[in-house]
Motif scaffolding. Sequence first.
Motif, PDB file in Angstrom:
ATOM      1  N   ASN A  30      45.079   0.615 101.812  1.00 55.59           N
ATOM      2  CA  ASN A  30      44.438   1.571 101.193  1.00 55.59           C
ATOM      3  C   ASN A  30      43.149   1.220 100.471  1.00 55.59           C
ATOM      4  OD1 ASN A  30      45.257   0.335  98.934  1.00 55.59           O
ATOM      5  ND2 ASN A  30      46.731   1.961  98.040  1.00 55.59           N
ATOM      6  N   ALA A  31      42.883   0.107 100.851  1.00 56.85           N
ATOM      7  CA  ALA A  31      41.500  -0.726 100.078  1.00 56.85           C
ATOM      8  C   ALA A  31      40.748  -1.390 101.456  1.00 56.85           C
ATOM      9  CB  ALA A  31      41.766  -1.283  99.101  1.00 56.85           C
ATOM     10  N   MET A  32      39.423  -1.179 101.622  1.00 57.89           N
ATOM     11  CA  MET A  32      38.832  -1.904 102.535  1.00 57.89           C
ATOM     12  C   MET A  32      37.465  -2.594 101.765  1.00 57.89           C
ATOM     13  SD  MET A  32      38.964   0.191 106.297  1.00 57.89           S
ATOM     14  CE  MET A  32      40.504   0.763 106.664  1.00 57.89           C
ATOM     15  N   CYS A  33      37.304  -3.738 102.483  1.00 60.39           N
ATOM     16  CA  CYS A  33      36.110  -4.365 101.808  1.00 60.39           C
ATOM     17  C   CYS A  33      35.196  -5.015 102.876  1.00 60.39           C
ATOM     18  CB  CYS A  33      36.565  -5.441 100.767  1.00 60.39           C
ATOM     19  SG  CYS A  33      35.199  -6.578 100.048  1.00 60.39           S
ATOM     20  N   TRP A  34      33.855  -4.814 102.736  1.00 63.24           N
ATOM     21  CA  TRP A  34      32.841  -5.614 103.599  1.00 63.24           C
ATOM     22  C   TRP A  34      32.342  -6.656 102.494  1.00 63.24           C
ATOM     23  CZ3 TRP A  34      27.182  -3.605 104.874  1.00 63.24           C
ATOM     24  CH2 TRP A  34      26.386  -4.886 105.655  1.00 63.24           C
ATOM     25  N   ASN A  35      32.963  -7.980 102.641  1.00 60.73           N
ATOM     26  CA  ASN A  35      32.663  -9.057 102.003  1.00 60.73           C
ATOM     27  C   ASN A  35      31.199  -9.526 102.260  1.00 60.73           C
ATOM     28  OD1 ASN A  35      33.805 -10.587 100.021  1.00 60.73           O
ATOM     29  ND2 ASN A  35      35.664 -10.930 101.596  1.00 60.73           N
ATOM     30  N   ARG A  36      30.220  -9.521 101.333  1.00 61.60           N
ATOM     31  CA  ARG A  36      28.869  -9.751 101.377  1.00 61.60           C
ATOM     32  C   ARG A  36      28.382 -10.930 100.258  1.00 61.60           C
ATOM     33  NH1 ARG A  36      25.727  -4.441 101.422  1.00 61.60           N
ATOM     34  NH2 ARG A  36      26.349  -4.291  99.462  1.00 61.60           N
ATOM     35  N   LYS A  37      27.407 -11.492 100.697  1.00 63.11           N
ATOM     36  CA  LYS A  37      26.742 -12.479  99.574  1.00 63.11           C
ATOM     37  C   LYS A  37      25.240 -12.054  99.561  1.00 63.11           C
ATOM     38  CE  LYS A  37      25.887 -17.226  98.017  1.00 63.11           C
ATOM     39  NZ  LYS A  37      26.172 -17.042  96.757  1.00 63.11           N
ATOM     40  N   LEU A  38      24.932 -11.252  98.737  1.00 67.89           N
ATOM     41  CA  LEU A  38      23.560 -10.594  98.827  1.00 67.89           C
ATOM     42  C   LEU A  38      22.432 -11.589  98.143  1.00 67.89           C
ATOM     43  CD1 LEU A  38      24.316  -7.011  97.381  1.00 67.89           C
ATOM     44  CD2 LEU A  38      24.449  -7.890  99.846  1.00 67.89           C
ATOM     45  N   ASP A 127      36.984   9.512 101.130  1.00 65.99           N
ATOM     46  CA  ASP A 127      37.212   8.252 100.561  1.00 65.99           C
ATOM     47  C   ASP A 127      36.099   8.047  99.517  1.00 65.99           C
ATOM     48  OD1 ASP A 127      39.091   7.574 102.785  1.00 65.99           O
ATOM     49  OD2 ASP A 127      37.432   7.546 104.114  1.00 65.99           O
ATOM     50  N   THR A 128      36.761   7.235  98.502  1.00 60.00           N
ATOM     51  CA  THR A 128      35.770   6.542  97.529  1.00 60.00           C
ATOM     52  C   THR A 128      34.862   5.081  98.032  1.00 60.00           C
ATOM     53  OG1 THR A 128      37.054   7.582  95.934  1.00 60.00           O
ATOM     54  CG2 THR A 128      35.514   5.603  95.445  1.00 60.00           C
ATOM     55  N   PHE A 129      33.711   5.143  97.895  1.00 52.66           N
ATOM     56  CA  PHE A 129      32.816   3.969  98.177  1.00 52.66           C
ATOM     57  C   PHE A 129      32.243   3.664  96.987  1.00 52.66           C
ATOM     58  CE2 PHE A 129      32.963   6.030 102.326  1.00 52.66           C
ATOM     59  CZ  PHE A 129      33.341   5.061 103.482  1.00 52.66           C
ATOM     60  N   LEU A 130      32.271   2.288  96.792  1.00 49.08           N
ATOM     61  CA  LEU A 130      31.507   1.757  95.427  1.00 49.08           C
ATOM     62  C   LEU A 130      31.165   0.266  95.769  1.00 49.08           C
ATOM     63  CD1 LEU A 130      34.022   0.878  92.829  1.00 49.08           C
ATOM     64  CD2 LEU A 130      34.708   1.376  94.747  1.00 49.08           C
ATOM     65  N   CYS A 131      30.164   0.046  95.100  1.00 48.32           N
ATOM     66  CA  CYS A 131      29.519  -1.447  95.164  1.00 48.32           C
ATOM     67  C   CYS A 131      28.915  -1.784  93.870  1.00 48.32           C
ATOM     68  CB  CYS A 131      28.505  -1.737  96.241  1.00 48.32           C
ATOM     69  SG  CYS A 131      27.719  -3.367  96.228  1.00 48.32           S
ATOM     70  N   GLY A 196      34.325  -7.587  92.431  1.00 51.23           N
ATOM     71  CA  GLY A 196      33.409  -8.500  92.610  1.00 51.23           C
ATOM     72  C   GLY A 196      32.026  -7.823  92.423  1.00 51.23           C
ATOM     73  N   ASN A 197      30.914  -8.449  92.652  1.00 49.75           N
ATOM     74  CA  ASN A 197      29.657  -8.064  92.670  1.00 49.75           C
ATOM     75  C   ASN A 197      28.980  -8.231  94.277  1.00 49.75           C
ATOM     76  OD1 ASN A 197      29.995  -7.874  90.179  1.00 49.75           O
ATOM     77  ND2 ASN A 197      27.856  -8.628  89.742  1.00 49.75           N
ATOM     78  N   GLY A 198      28.433  -6.969  94.708  1.00 47.10           N
ATOM     79  CA  GLY A 198      27.596  -7.202  96.180  1.00 47.10           C
ATOM     80  C   GLY A 198      28.669  -6.512  97.356  1.00 47.10           C
ATOM     81  N   HIS A 199      29.769  -6.799  97.037  1.00 49.77           N
ATOM     82  CA  HIS A 199      30.718  -6.299  98.014  1.00 49.77           C
ATOM     83  C   HIS A 199      30.828  -4.577  98.370  1.00 49.77           C
ATOM     84  CE1 HIS A 199      31.683 -10.377  97.957  1.00 49.77           C
ATOM     85  NE2 HIS A 199      32.234 -10.458  96.628  1.00 49.77           N
TER      86      HIS A 199
END
Length: 233
Positions: A30-38, A127-131, A196-199
């Motif tokens: 019930n949670a998905m993450c696009w892991n990014r290093k910005l 869905d809820t999106f957040l970053c 975390g930050n950026g994901h």
Amino acid sequence: MINTSHSDAQIYCVTNFEELLSTPFQGEINAMCWNRKLVGDFSEIVKKLTLNENIQIVHPKDLLELKLSEQGQLAREILLNDFNVLKAHGASPTINIIKNYESDDAFPFFPTDVYSFHVDRSPIATDTFLCTYFGASSDILPNSQGTQKILIPEIRSELKKLYGESDEEGFESFLSEFFFDLHYQPKPNTNPISLGNGHIWKLAIDHPESKVLPCLHRAPKENTGENRLLLIC
């Protein structure tokens, strides 16, 4: 990189925006993450935007008017791209600078502000999106590690006193009307997961067509003297 090893089967990691947008929730996920290093300096954006309220919406034109260094420009480009991709997907994203949210002290035994673990609810499928680009980041909690507050006997007893009537059906409607049923209490020795930050995250919410449990999440207590930069929809 975000550490999801302690979240068992709740989180699914993707590698790009398209996969995040198109992959449905299923099973325990019930949670998905696009892991990014910005790249880029998001703190520069925060420092150059004037904050007149505790929470302020930042419009794309506000960002485009900022005079930024090269690193600040890179950060702005990423932020605007994320905003535009979500908008093109049919979402309604907002960019916020946050000093702090309002705390709820109307019912001392049961705060219903966003600092409490809660789920989102909608009458339609979404869905809820957040970053979080800068500042303290939100937490999520595995559903197995949270208890719906209205099921905790001492809290339920206080809520019945607040309701003041013996009608059980009316009491359940009261709990829903005032959003008490959306809030959860962490069990002892739980392990909230920092986003975390950026994901970019996609969280399941409570809606009529949902096939999974809604994701328990909360806003963080802000770091002293540090505003947050958040995209959410």
